[in-house]
Design a protein around this motif. Structure first.
Motif, PDB file in Angstrom:
ATOM      1  N   PRO A 106      98.078  37.696  46.609  1.00  0.00           N
ATOM      2  CA  PRO A 106      96.636  36.831  45.410  1.00  0.00           C
ATOM      3  C   PRO A 106      96.794  34.888  44.664  1.00  0.00           C
ATOM      4  O   PRO A 106      97.679  35.287  45.744  1.00  0.00           O
ATOM      5  N   TYR A 107      95.602  34.577  45.240  1.00  0.00           N
ATOM      6  CA  TYR A 107      96.277  33.657  44.825  1.00  0.00           C
ATOM      7  C   TYR A 107      95.379  32.602  43.820  1.00  0.00           C
ATOM      8  O   TYR A 107      95.167  31.550  43.159  1.00  0.00           O
TER       9      TYR A 107
ATOM     10  N   VAL B  43      89.518  15.044  45.966  1.00  0.00           N
ATOM     11  CA  VAL B  43      89.792  15.962  45.229  1.00  0.00           C
ATOM     12  C   VAL B  43      90.510  16.584  45.962  1.00  0.00           C
ATOM     13  O   VAL B  43      90.762  16.524  46.883  1.00  0.00           O
ATOM     14  N   SER B  44      91.732  17.377  44.937  1.00  0.00           N
ATOM     15  CA  SER B  44      93.236  18.250  45.592  1.00  0.00           C
ATOM     16  C   SER B  44      91.633  19.832  46.212  1.00  0.00           C
ATOM     17  O   SER B  44      90.598  19.826  45.355  1.00  0.00           O
ATOM     18  N   PRO B  45      92.710  20.404  46.637  1.00  0.00           N
ATOM     19  CA  PRO B  45      91.690  21.724  47.057  1.00  0.00           C
ATOM     20  C   PRO B  45      92.291  22.046  46.234  1.00  0.00           C
ATOM     21  O   PRO B  45      92.951  22.348  45.383  1.00  0.00           O
ATOM     22  N   ASP B  46      92.058  24.086  46.474  1.00  0.00           N
ATOM     23  CA  ASP B  46      92.244  24.775  45.192  1.00  0.00           C
ATOM     24  C   ASP B  46      93.441  25.201  45.514  1.00  0.00           C
ATOM     25  O   ASP B  46      94.095  25.477  46.904  1.00  0.00           O
ATOM     26  N   THR B  47      94.420  25.885  44.683  1.00  0.00           N
ATOM     27  CA  THR B  47      95.730  25.540  44.674  1.00  0.00           C
ATOM     28  C   THR B  47      95.957  27.084  43.726  1.00  0.00           C
ATOM     29  O   THR B  47      96.088  27.072  42.730  1.00  0.00           O
TER      30      THR B  47
ATOM     31  N   ARG C 177      89.141  27.019  52.107  1.00  0.00           N
ATOM     32  CA  ARG C 177      89.935  26.832  50.305  1.00  0.00           C
ATOM     33  C   ARG C 177      91.177  27.062  51.056  1.00  0.00           C
ATOM     34  O   ARG C 177      91.708  27.196  51.925  1.00  0.00           O
ATOM     35  N   GLY C 178      92.021  26.202  50.343  1.00  0.00           N
ATOM     36  CA  GLY C 178      93.201  26.049  49.723  1.00  0.00           C
ATOM     37  C   GLY C 178      93.628  24.641  50.773  1.00  0.00           C
ATOM     38  O   GLY C 178      94.312  23.591  50.923  1.00  0.00           O
ATOM     39  N   HIS C 179      92.330  24.232  51.891  1.00  0.00           N
ATOM     40  CA  HIS C 179      92.766  22.722  52.330  1.00  0.00           C
ATOM     41  C   HIS C 179      91.543  22.091  52.083  1.00  0.00           C
ATOM     42  O   HIS C 179      92.245  21.482  52.510  1.00  0.00           O
ATOM     43  N   ALA C 180      90.336  22.920  53.117  1.00  0.00           N
ATOM     44  CA  ALA C 180      89.485  21.774  52.161  1.00  0.00           C
ATOM     45  C   ALA C 180      88.869  21.582  50.845  1.00  0.00           C
ATOM     46  O   ALA C 180      89.729  21.782  50.086  1.00  0.00           O
TER      47      ALA C 180
ATOM     48  N   CYS D  23      98.954  24.030  39.462  1.00  0.00           N
ATOM     49  CA  CYS D  23      97.462  25.207  40.741  1.00  0.00           C
ATOM     50  C   CYS D  23      96.619  25.307  39.425  1.00  0.00           C
ATOM     51  O   CYS D  23      96.335  25.100  38.997  1.00  0.00           O
ATOM     52  N   GLY D  24      95.460  25.870  40.814  1.00  0.00           N
ATOM     53  CA  GLY D  24      94.227  26.683  40.243  1.00  0.00           C
ATOM     54  C   GLY D  24      93.161  26.514  40.853  1.00  0.00           C
ATOM     55  O   GLY D  24      93.083  25.253  41.939  1.00  0.00           O
ATOM     56  N   PRO D  25      92.275  25.787  40.357  1.00  0.00           N
ATOM     57  CA  PRO D  25      90.919  25.585  40.801  1.00  0.00           C
ATOM     58  C   PRO D  25      90.460  23.858  40.162  1.00  0.00           C
ATOM     59  O   PRO D  25      91.548  23.483  40.465  1.00  0.00           O
ATOM     60  N   ARG D  26      90.771  23.558  41.382  1.00  0.00           N
ATOM     61  CA  ARG D  26      90.125  21.770  42.253  1.00  0.00           C
ATOM     62  C   ARG D  26      88.462  21.781  42.653  1.00  0.00           C
ATOM     63  O   ARG D  26      87.665  21.269  41.672  1.00  0.00           O
ATOM     64  N   TYR D  27      88.934  21.694  43.999  1.00  0.00           N
ATOM     65  CA  TYR D  27      87.961  21.513  44.355  1.00  0.00           C
ATOM     66  C   TYR D  27      86.378  22.194  44.190  1.00  0.00           C
ATOM     67  O   TYR D  27      85.519  21.807  43.945  1.00  0.00           O
ATOM     68  N   THR D  28      87.025  23.554  44.207  1.00  0.00           N
ATOM     69  CA  THR D  28      85.122  24.176  43.916  1.00  0.00           C
ATOM     70  C   THR D  28      84.598  24.625  42.471  1.00  0.00           C
ATOM     71  O   THR D  28      83.690  24.669  42.464  1.00  0.00           O
TER      72      THR D  28
END
Length: 829
Positions: A380-381, A174-178, A456-459, A206-211
């Motif tokens: 901002p992310y 699963v990709s981290p959030d970007t 966030r961004g890594h995990a 970009c955008g939400p992934r893992y979360t």
């Protein structure tokens, strides 16, 4: 969750999407490949490879090629498997586009193991296509392996993205959030675009992934976007190979996606634009809870001292610095020193909090980071953060939405209940957060990132292991700054930051996250690793789990785990001379270690040197009151006859009782901790007699140091096994300087220099004894970049090769990775 049978058939581009299900697409004209600058989440220790192997044969119902022609002579076909972070990063659209450019027919899809494909074409074109799957992968993809095996040509026509298949070994990543990409940001700010001002704008880059991910394969029905059916316009983008939202699972717009709302703390809705309402309240001195990617944050205007003080009082966070979000680099440069390395990290796709040197006169209240030389800054992310920062046009505090010590709140109902006493209002939305993830935090050392909190961004991107794990492992991590690690094959999944396991709420968050990761990555551990300390909640969890599931249990000494984590971080086995300096860790002798030099590899360690052990009067009370450690060290240095110092006068009413407690040994365990030595010196220098948060005294001591001072206190290395870095001489020298009126800047510098030189001296002795020429530095004390630089430079000048952390923190947040590798090494013995 699987799709109904009809979803297995490719849909036409203009077919309305089923509720929660984007349409599958057929082959069309060659698309335009759009990319954003970025880089893989984690470096790998082995090169990527394209080689023959076992592919994946899709079920007949999922093999949609038209076959109204016989296979052409000279054409060949292969079954392909791509492993790595290849879901949620636009990989299937990329494969579709690549097939068009190479003239390849076939199909591609997702399953529980990654991406599968069958491809047919002329041999040279097919070989180039398979090669480019790795070489030309999307910027956010991390391709670990491409395997291909021959298949019989079927006369396929066209190339399609087919419906995903559930099941498999569940090894898909699963990709981290970007962070929001440049293209989405342009749309967000374009008044003519239909996503103008839309807080949930995203694309394949970009955008939400893992979360938002509940399960694999990564498809909309397995995310929290499943309850937002695509409108016709979004469905058209999703189905168009020339669009960068082609098969972007979280794609949405104001007509079909999540929506913002602004409510008061009592739940009363506020009419009008939610972002404008939030901005107005912040300007009035209010506290706003903002729902982000991985949970809720608390925001307050950074220049409003009264508002920041009110946030501290309500959050029960007396003095620990807050992070500040700014709208852009120019705003960051008005607050902190930003060099090229800092700019690259601040603006990269992960967008962590970056600790940077605070500028004099920065437009933030002193209460944001009381007395701190550094300020944690982030850009901002998400689109929501961009909207908030843009309209507020001023720096604002953005700190985790929780009470001090509790996990970040991520569920709406619980956040409303628990944050209502802190926030005046909520800027929230109706897209659920499935997995909590706090912001990552880094410092910069010699131009590269030194992680302090990996989240966030890594995990949950895995860390590539330089040697395979013989059996699946769950490493349960430490008590403070907890992470856990699930490891299988060549991958180690270090969890996002959990927090301090000191209460029920954090323990519940921990157990939920362990269960989610086990399910998400399909790892059933056979070995459970834990810290030696019997009272850590993580240790008790490990013991209970091993008993309940019949798993093997491995206890790992705290500082061995630190050095093993540094070795794993660098893809090495050891042995090395490991320097493990931190606050506390349970030793096999029952003492509290923390100033250790170990001869260690991944399987074994030997305690080769340590700081002088002294009593820790009152146990945990000595952590909260550093003056107690000063009293203990003075009593040891002067054999009970310490001279009168200003610190003694400040605590005259309790000083004799504390020194007597230390001498008695009751409630005063021996400790060799480097962190507690920092506390003692900070207290003696008049910087911190009491600590309002963990590490405050040590941070103050680092901040005070004069970098130009070259002098050092005596810190002799006494012969023996272990060697002893003898602290009494150092303490007496500090006391002499205090009596002379020497300022904290010189005392701190001379102390740092003394400790660094003693480490180098001890390492030289151990090199003579062992022949080892590589040193590894780990433990929370090495978050101190002044000490890190002094020790690293000294060791390098003495001819050592030095290993440092770069992928996991040197503090306890990286400990679980070390535990996992030690447990795996025991299997190999």
């Amino acid at each position: 969750m699987t799709r109904p049978p009809e979803a297995d058939r490719p849909a036409e581009a203009d077919r309305p999407a089923e509720p929660g299900h984007p349409p599958d697409t057929g082959h069309s004209a060659e698309g335009v490949r759009t990319t954003e600058s970025g880089h893989p989440d984690e470096p790998t220790s082995t090169p990527k490879a394209t080689h023959p192997g076992v592919g994946h044969r899709a079920p007949e119902a999922n093999r949609p090629e038209k076959r109204d022609r016989a296979p052409e002579a000279g054409r060949v076909r292969v079954r392909v498997r791509v492993e790595g972070i290849v879901q949620g990063v636009g990989f299937r659209p990329f494969v579709h586009d690549l097939a068009g450019r190479h003239g390849i027919d076939g199909f591609v899809g997702n399953d529980g193991d990654g991406v599968f494909a069958e491809a047919e074409g002329e041999p040279a074109r097919l070989a180039a296509f398979v090669s480019d799957l790795d070489l030309c992968a999307p910027p956010l993809a991390v391709v670990e392996r491409v395997t291909a095996e021959p298949a019989a040509p079927v006369g396929a026509r066209g190339f399609q993205i087919v419906a995903s298949i559930a099941g498999g070994s569940r090894s898909a990543l699963v990709s981290p959030d970007t962070a929001t990409c440049a293209d989405c940001l342009r749309e967000l700010n374009d008044p003519e675009d239909r996503r103008h001002g839309y807080a949930f704008t995203n694309c394949t880059h970009c955008g939400p992934r893992y979360t938002i991910t509940a399960d694999v394969p990564y498809d909309r029905p397995n995310t929290t976007m499943r309850d937002f059916p695509l409108c016709a316009a979004c469905a058209k983008e999703y189905a168009d190979p020339s669009d960068r939202r082609f098969h972007a699972q979280p794609v949405c717009c104001p007509a079909c996606g999540p929506s913002l709302r602004f409510v008061l703390a009592d739940g009363s809705p506020v009419a009008g634009d939610p972002v404008d309402s939030a901005v107005s309240l912040l300007r009035e001195g209010g506290i706003v809870a903002v729902k982000g990617l991985g949970g809720f944050h608390l925001a307050v205007l950074a220049s409003d001292a009264a508002a920041v003080a009110r946030l501290r009082q309500r959050k029960h966070r007396e003095a620990k610095p807050f992070a500040v979000m700014v709208g852009d680099l120019a705003a960051a440069r008005a607050l902190v020193e930003v060099d090229d390395a800092a700019e690259a990290v601040l603006t990269g796709p992960r967008r962590p909090i970056v600790l940077l040197r605070r500028l004099p006169g920065a437009a933030t209240a002193e209460e944001v980071a009381p007395g701190a030389a550094d300020l944690g800054v982030l850009l901002p992310y998400t689109p929501l953060h961009h909207l908030l920062a843009g309209r507020l046009a001023a720096p604002f505090v953005l700190t985790s939405g929780n009470l001090a010590g509790a996990p970040i709140e991520h569920r709406d109902a619980e956040a409303a209940a628990r944050l209502a006493g802190i926030a005046d209002a909520f800027l929230t939305h109706d897209r659920p957060v499935h997995a909590r993830a706090d912001d990552s935090v880094v410092r910069l050392f010699r131009g590269r990132e030194l992680p302090l909190r990996r989240s966030r961004g890594h995990a949950p991107a895995p860390l590539a292991a330089h040697r395979p794990f013989p059996r699946p492992v769950l490493a349960c991590g430490p008590e403070l700054k907890n992470t856990f690690c699930l490891a299988k094959g060549s991958r180690a999944f270090v969890s996002p930051h959990v927090g301090d396991l000191e209460d029920y709420a954090t323990l519940r968050a921990y157990t939920e996250t362990v269960a989610h990761h086990r399910r998400l990555f399909g790892i059933a551990p056979e070995v459970v690793a834990h810290d030696l300390h019997p009272e850590y909640l993580s240790t008790k969890f490990a013991v209970d789990l091993a008993e309940a599931e019949g798993l093997d249990l491995v206890a790992v000494q705290h500082h061995h785990a630190h050095i093993a984590a540094c070795l794993a971080d660098n893809g090495e086995d050891g042995p090395v001379i490991g320097v493990a300096f931190d606050g506390l860790g349970y030793g096999p002798d029952g003492a509290l270690w923390g100033g250790e030099l170990l001869i260690a590899d991944l399987a074994r360690y030997h305690r080769a040197a340590c700081l002088t052990p002294v009593p820790m009067p009152g146990g945990a009370a000595a952590i909260r009151e550093p003056w107690r450690m000063a009293a203990a060290h003075l009593a040891a240095a002067y054999d009970g006859g310490a001279p009168a110092l200003p610190l003694h006068d400040l605590h005259a009413g309790r000083w004799d009782a504390v020194t007597a407690l230390a001498r008695s040994g009751l409630g005063s365990p021996l400790t060799s901790s480097a962190g507690r030595l920092f506390d003692a010196v900070a207290a003696l220098a008049g910087l911190r007699g009491t600590a309002r948060y963990e590490g405050e005294a040590a941070i103050a001591l680092e901040r005070a140091a004069d970098p130009a001072e070259s002098g050092a206190y005596p810190l002799p290395v006494l012969d023996g096994d272990p060697l002893v870095l003898s602290c009494p001489d150092l303490i007496r020298a500090v006391a002499d300087d205090v009596r002379k009126g020497t300022g904290p800047s010189l005392i701190s510098a001379r102390f740092h220099n003394a400790l660094a030189r003693a480490v180098v001296a001890a390492a030289r002795v151990l090199r003579t004894r062992t022949g080892l020429t590589t040193a590894a530095l780990s433990g929370g004390v090495f978050q101190n970049v002044l000490l890190l630089d002094r020790v690293t430079s000294g060791l390098e000048a003495a001819g050592f090769r030095v290993l440092l952390h770069s992928r996991v923190p040197p503090n306890d947040g990286g400990l679980s990775l070390g535990q996992a590798h030690v447990a795996a090494s025991h299997d190999l013995l």
